[in-house]
Design a protein around this motif. Structure first.
Motif, PDB file in Angstrom:
ATOM      1  N   HIS A 273     -28.352  -4.633  17.798  1.00 48.14           N
ATOM      2  CA  HIS A 273     -28.339  -6.197  17.786  1.00 48.14           C
ATOM      3  C   HIS A 273     -27.256  -6.896  16.794  1.00 48.14           C
ATOM      4  O   HIS A 273     -26.708  -8.065  17.090  1.00 48.14           O
ATOM      5  CB  HIS A 273     -29.646  -6.737  17.751  1.00 48.14           C
ATOM      6  CG  HIS A 273     -30.247  -6.490  19.160  1.00 48.14           C
ATOM      7  ND1 HIS A 273     -30.910  -5.578  19.652  1.00 48.14           N
ATOM      8  CD2 HIS A 273     -30.642  -7.630  19.939  1.00 48.14           C
ATOM      9  CE1 HIS A 273     -31.507  -5.734  20.845  1.00 48.14           C
ATOM     10  NE2 HIS A 273     -31.362  -7.159  20.921  1.00 48.14           N
ATOM     11  N   CYS A 308     -25.929  -3.528  25.522  1.00 50.28           N
ATOM     12  CA  CYS A 308     -27.041  -4.124  25.218  1.00 50.28           C
ATOM     13  C   CYS A 308     -26.832  -5.483  24.206  1.00 50.28           C
ATOM     14  O   CYS A 308     -25.727  -6.145  24.743  1.00 50.28           O
ATOM     15  CB  CYS A 308     -28.211  -3.497  24.310  1.00 50.28           C
ATOM     16  SG  CYS A 308     -29.787  -3.572  24.702  1.00 50.28           S
ATOM     17  N   CYS A 309     -27.146  -6.017  23.343  1.00 52.85           N
ATOM     18  CA  CYS A 309     -27.026  -7.207  22.736  1.00 52.85           C
ATOM     19  C   CYS A 309     -26.023  -7.148  21.687  1.00 52.85           C
ATOM     20  O   CYS A 309     -25.085  -8.215  21.454  1.00 52.85           O
ATOM     21  CB  CYS A 309     -28.152  -7.806  22.221  1.00 52.85           C
ATOM     22  SG  CYS A 309     -29.173  -8.791  23.305  1.00 52.85           S
ATOM     23  N   CYS A 347     -34.591  -2.235  20.480  1.00 51.96           N
ATOM     24  CA  CYS A 347     -34.267  -1.813  22.023  1.00 51.96           C
ATOM     25  C   CYS A 347     -33.470  -0.697  22.304  1.00 51.96           C
ATOM     26  O   CYS A 347     -32.893  -0.516  23.148  1.00 51.96           O
ATOM     27  CB  CYS A 347     -33.686  -3.105  22.586  1.00 51.96           C
ATOM     28  SG  CYS A 347     -34.593  -4.713  22.523  1.00 51.96           S
ATOM     29  N   GLY A 457     -33.300 -12.593  28.797  1.00 52.91           N
ATOM     30  CA  GLY A 457     -34.100 -11.441  28.646  1.00 52.91           C
ATOM     31  C   GLY A 457     -33.774 -10.004  29.303  1.00 52.91           C
ATOM     32  O   GLY A 457     -32.433  -9.965  29.572  1.00 52.91           O
ATOM     33  N   CYS A 458     -34.566  -9.267  29.156  1.00 48.94           N
ATOM     34  CA  CYS A 458     -34.512  -7.640  29.316  1.00 48.94           C
ATOM     35  C   CYS A 458     -34.315  -7.051  30.705  1.00 48.94           C
ATOM     36  O   CYS A 458     -34.408  -8.077  31.604  1.00 48.94           O
ATOM     37  CB  CYS A 458     -35.629  -7.087  28.646  1.00 48.94           C
ATOM     38  SG  CYS A 458     -36.319  -7.813  27.347  1.00 48.94           S
ATOM     39  N   GLY A 487     -28.131 -12.066  26.650  1.00 47.40           N
ATOM     40  CA  GLY A 487     -28.545 -10.780  26.502  1.00 47.40           C
ATOM     41  C   GLY A 487     -28.415 -10.030  27.827  1.00 47.40           C
ATOM     42  O   GLY A 487     -27.545 -10.189  28.407  1.00 47.40           O
ATOM     43  N   CYS A 488     -29.371  -9.126  28.153  1.00 47.01           N
ATOM     44  CA  CYS A 488     -29.241  -8.197  29.377  1.00 47.01           C
ATOM     45  C   CYS A 488     -29.199  -8.797  30.403  1.00 47.01           C
ATOM     46  O   CYS A 488     -28.653  -8.364  31.406  1.00 47.01           O
ATOM     47  CB  CYS A 488     -30.386  -7.192  29.196  1.00 47.01           C
ATOM     48  SG  CYS A 488     -30.596  -6.231  27.743  1.00 47.01           S
ATOM     49  N   CYS A 529     -29.512 -12.057  22.565  1.00 48.02           N
ATOM     50  CA  CYS A 529     -30.774 -12.404  23.000  1.00 48.02           C
ATOM     51  C   CYS A 529     -31.179 -13.384  21.566  1.00 48.02           C
ATOM     52  O   CYS A 529     -31.760 -14.723  21.770  1.00 48.02           O
ATOM     53  CB  CYS A 529     -31.825 -11.481  22.734  1.00 48.02           C
ATOM     54  SG  CYS A 529     -32.036 -10.195  21.986  1.00 48.02           S
ATOM     55  N   MET A 565     -39.580  -7.348  28.945  1.00 48.10           N
ATOM     56  CA  MET A 565     -40.278  -6.152  28.458  1.00 48.10           C
ATOM     57  C   MET A 565     -40.701  -6.282  26.828  1.00 48.10           C
ATOM     58  O   MET A 565     -41.712  -5.474  26.543  1.00 48.10           O
ATOM     59  CB  MET A 565     -39.585  -4.693  28.811  1.00 48.10           C
ATOM     60  CG  MET A 565     -38.338  -4.417  28.086  1.00 48.10           C
ATOM     61  SD  MET A 565     -38.517  -3.794  26.484  1.00 48.10           S
ATOM     62  CE  MET A 565     -36.955  -4.117  25.606  1.00 48.10           C
ATOM     63  N   SER A 566     -39.859  -6.971  26.248  1.00 48.31           N
ATOM     64  CA  SER A 566     -40.106  -7.036  24.633  1.00 48.31           C
ATOM     65  C   SER A 566     -40.806  -8.100  23.967  1.00 48.31           C
ATOM     66  O   SER A 566     -41.226  -9.158  24.832  1.00 48.31           O
ATOM     67  CB  SER A 566     -38.810  -7.010  24.031  1.00 48.31           C
ATOM     68  OG  SER A 566     -38.298  -8.218  24.049  1.00 48.31           O
ATOM     69  N   LYS A 568     -40.091  -9.598  21.305  1.00 49.64           N
ATOM     70  CA  LYS A 568     -39.045 -10.590  21.366  1.00 49.64           C
ATOM     71  C   LYS A 568     -39.168 -11.795  22.601  1.00 49.64           C
ATOM     72  O   LYS A 568     -38.898 -12.679  22.090  1.00 49.64           O
ATOM     73  CB  LYS A 568     -37.671 -10.113  21.054  1.00 49.64           C
ATOM     74  CG  LYS A 568     -37.554  -9.305  19.936  1.00 49.64           C
ATOM     75  CD  LYS A 568     -35.984  -8.819  19.460  1.00 49.64           C
ATOM     76  CE  LYS A 568     -35.424  -7.796  20.559  1.00 49.64           C
ATOM     77  NZ  LYS A 568     -34.084  -7.829  20.953  1.00 49.64           N
TER      78      LYS A 568
HETATM   79  S1  MSK Z   1     -31.417  -6.391  24.044  1.00 46.61           S
HETATM   80  S2  MSK Z   1     -34.739  -8.145  23.723  1.00 46.61           S
HETATM   81  S3  MSK Z   1     -33.633  -5.604  26.218  1.00 46.61           S
HETATM   82  S4  MSK Z   1     -32.549  -8.971  26.196  1.00 46.61           S
HETATM   83 FE1  MSK Z   1     -31.433  -8.076  23.138  1.00 46.61          FE
HETATM   84 FE2  MSK Z   1     -32.001  -6.904  26.037  1.00 46.61          FE
HETATM   85 FE3  MSK Z   1     -34.305  -7.704  26.015  1.00 46.61          FE
HETATM   86 FE4  MSK Z   1     -33.516  -6.133  24.308  1.00 46.61          FE
END
Ligand code: MSK
Ligand code: SF4
Length: 656
Positions: A273, A308-309, A347, A457-458, A487-488, A529, A565-566, A568
């Motif tokens: 991140h 990922c991010c 993540c 989001g994820c 994000g994802c 994200c 899923m998170s 966050k």
């Molecule tokens: S990385 S928080 S899986 S968007 Fe930000 Fe992706 Fe969700 Fe992690």
């Protein structure tokens, strides 16, 4: 939530990888993993049924008189040993999810602020203030007088002010100066204006201890305040400081998907991140000595790819190729082509370590907050960042030289346009002399654009990977809803080719007209994200330019995290809701149906002048919940009768 609303998980035994991911590259690698006898999160999700009591948030383990579990089918039939009822238990669980998610973003923002302070003090020389214009804008936005002050002085003052986002014990955090006045009034009336994130997170943890706050409505106030300290605090600081240090994104064409790997190059992946690790890696892979070392090892060069991010940040700022989102991070190791994967925070699946081992790929942790058993740790020091990233590259080159794993890279790349900061959207719509959100509002008022959705989001193996994002967004743009992404989710749509201006052909007539006139995609990628804060700022701008109500809650907008899923994601969802946005989640929702707490989240908060939550598993149902909400807002604003459609030409744009 009621059982019938739970996602079942699409990967029952006997299905092929294509049944549980819509990403062809990931599916190809999962097939290979099966042949190679390698296990991934998709396999584990298939073999491990989600705990139904936990999924309903009907259990509590806050003290050793328990753990206590209640009956979600008859939620008021029992209490925990201490007497806590279902509403208290759910609210406390939700509060702690919010606190954890908000902590992740605020700690990320704090790290960026630490780097900024040391850059300003001259302790770090590897990074500089790359975007002094943004520095000025951000300083002015929180009331710092910048007249006749040096960049250095403004930066010092900005640091002092933004530190309050975290440490302030009384008062309001600095970035609430960006919140529309009417929204602020609602927050003040509800007692939810954040003070400092450390205080809010501390208080939420205290209040959810056994025997403290046992009224779900009062707990929810602190949930709102904590989430807002993330969205308008920690996350916003992370975004703004990253822009100041590394540059504000503007549109850039870049490739995504696993075809970004190159068999004849040393492939280095950065996943996580915080952008500083990746920025330093970019310097390391371009160091002529490193390039020479790679060539001496027989490679054509060094290929740097994001995931990922962290990947979304570098995709937006520098057009660095992106190989895939959260649910592709194990699958990419199965290619055998990854020479080194460096990770920082958030993540990062522990499952990466055994997969990396199977293919003799290096997995390096770099952040003191995140060590993983089975991964080698090379600490990333902000004052000498290249020491870490050079070492990762050197080891990656050594792995390339001695590659033994059979390499199979899916031959799939998708080109798209990324890097739509909220500043660029303003410029894109109004041009450099009239940069403004007015053309967006005007097109919403005249009905060409029905409304705006933030889809973020994820990805989650309990639903078909990427598919829910893609189908939902297609349905939204078909209904003339402009989609902002981070994000994802942004990567899911990029892989589906929707981040191109040509994708406008999938949009409804009105949105297509606007996209064709402006030359933009119907789906705009805004970054990682933490960059959801850009969507908040865009919403505030829409209120400020006028014509669509006086608060964010009045705007014809909606949000969604269809494969979340998170924790966050919970914090993000809650700060959107508290800011006034109807926010729909998919997969599952951590509440029990037919309870007062769920009613408060799904209805009561809206009656307090905030937004509200929604839930659906089906992507089309999700999209239509959002479209219906947008239509309701249009009706309340009196703009439900769209004006006669006219093609936007240059004269219209000049007149706007
Ligand atoms: S990385 S928080 S899986 S968007 Fe930000 Fe992706 Fe969700 Fe992690
Ligand atoms: Fe059970 Fe109450 Fe302890 Fe929770 S706090 S585990 S409900 S006794």
């Amino acid at each position: 939530m009621a059982k019938e609303k739970k996602a079942e998980g699409s990967q029952a035994k006997g299905l092929s990888p294509k049944d549980y991911t819509a990403c062809d590259a990931t599916a190809q690698m999962l097939e290979k993993a099966q042949k190679d006898g390698v296990e991934t999160a998709f396999d584990r999700a298939a073999s491990m049924k989600a705990c139904p009591i936990g999924a309903d948030s009907a259990c509590c383990k806050h003290c050793s008189m328990g753990p206590c579990r209640l009956n979600a089918k008859d939620p008021y039939s029992k209490t925990g040993v201490c007497g806590a009822d279902i509403d208290t238990i759910q609210a406390r669980n939700f509060a702690r999810m919010t606190a954890s998610g908000a902590s992740a973003h605020t700690d990320h923002g704090m790290s960026m602020l630490d780097v900024f302070r040391e850059v300003v003090n001259g302790e770090i020389s590897d990074y500089t203030i790359k975007d002094p214009v943004k520095l000025l804008d951000v300083a002015q936005s929180i009331g710092i007088d910048t007249e006749e002050k040096s960049t250095q002085d403004i930066a010092q003052e900005l640091y002092q002010e933004l530190e309050r986002t975290y440490t302030q014990v009384e008062g309001e955090i600095p970035f609430v100066s960006r919140v529309p006045e009417k929204t602020m009034e609602t927050w003040r009336k509800n007692g939810i204006v954040p003070r400092g994130s450390m205080r809010e997170i501390m208080e939420i943890m205290h209040r959810t201890h056994i025997g403290v706050d046992q009224h779900y409505e009062n707990i929810t106030k602190q949930i709102n305040r904590t989430a807002l300290s993330d969205g308008w605090g920690g996350s916003m600081v992370a975004t703004e400081i990253s822009d100041i240090l590394f540059g504000t994104p503007s549109p850039v064409q870049a490739d995504v998907n696993m075809g970004c790997l190159k068999e004849d190059h040393v492939n280095i992946i950065v996943h996580g991140h915080e952008p500083n690790l990746f920025e330093s890696m970019l310097v390391s892979v371009n160091d002529p000595a490193m390039v020479q070392a790679a060539q001496d090892a027989g490679a054509k060069g060094i290929n740097l790819v994001g995931m990922c991010c962290s990947g979304a940040e570098m995709l937006s700022r520098h057009g660095v190729p992106h190989a895939g989102n959260f649910m592709s991070t194990e699958a990419i190791l199965v290619t055998g082509a990854v020479d080194a994967m460096a990770v920082d925070v958030q993540c990062i699946k522990q499952g990466l370590a055994p997969v990396a081992k199977c293919y003799d790929s290096y997995l390096f942790t770099t952040n003191p907050r995140c060590h993983i058993q089975g991964a080698e740790h090379i600490e990333f020091e902000e004052r000498d960042p290249k020491e870490c990233t050079d070492e990762v590259v050197v080891k990656g080159i050594a792995r390339y030289k001695n590659r033994t794993a059979k390499v199979e890279i899916p031959n799939i790349t998708n080109s798209g346009i990324h890097g739509f900061s909220h500043e660029y959207i303003k410029y894109m719509l109004g041009g450099s002399f009239r940069s403004s959100y007015w053309p967006l509002n005007d097109n919403i008022i005249n009905g060409r654009i029905r409304g705006v959705a933030g889809v973020v989001g994820c990805t989650n193996p309990r639903v078909r990977h990427d598919w829910v994002h893609v189908e939902m967004v297609k349905e939204l743009i078909k209904n003339d809803v402009l989609v902002l992404q981070t994000g994802c989710s942004q990567i899911s749509l990029a892989k589906a080719g929707l981040l191109t201006p040509e994708a406008a052909y999938l949009a409804g007539d009105g949105l297509r007209e606007v996209c064709e006139a402006v030359g933009c995609p119907p789906v705009l990628g805004l970054g990682s994200c933490v960059d959801n804060s850009r969507i908040l700022i865009a919403a505030a701008e829409m209120v400020n330019v006028g014509g669509l109500g006086d608060s964010i809650a009045e705007l014809p907008v909606a949000g969604a995290a269809p494969e979340w899923m998170s924790e966050k994601a919970i914090s993000i969802g809650q700060y959107f809701v508290a800011s006034g946005v109807y926010t729909v989640f998919g997969v599952t929702f951590p509440t029990t149906a037919n309870t007062k707490f769920q009613d408060l989240l799904f209805d009561g908060l809206e009656q307090q002048g905030l937004g509200k939550w929604g839930f659906a598993v089906d992507p089309y149902e999700m999209a239509h919940l959002m479209v219906n909400h947008i239509d309701k807002k249009r009706q309340e604003l009196g703009i439900d009768k769209a004006r006669e459609r006219v093609l936007v030409d240059m004269a219209d744009r000049r007149a706007a």
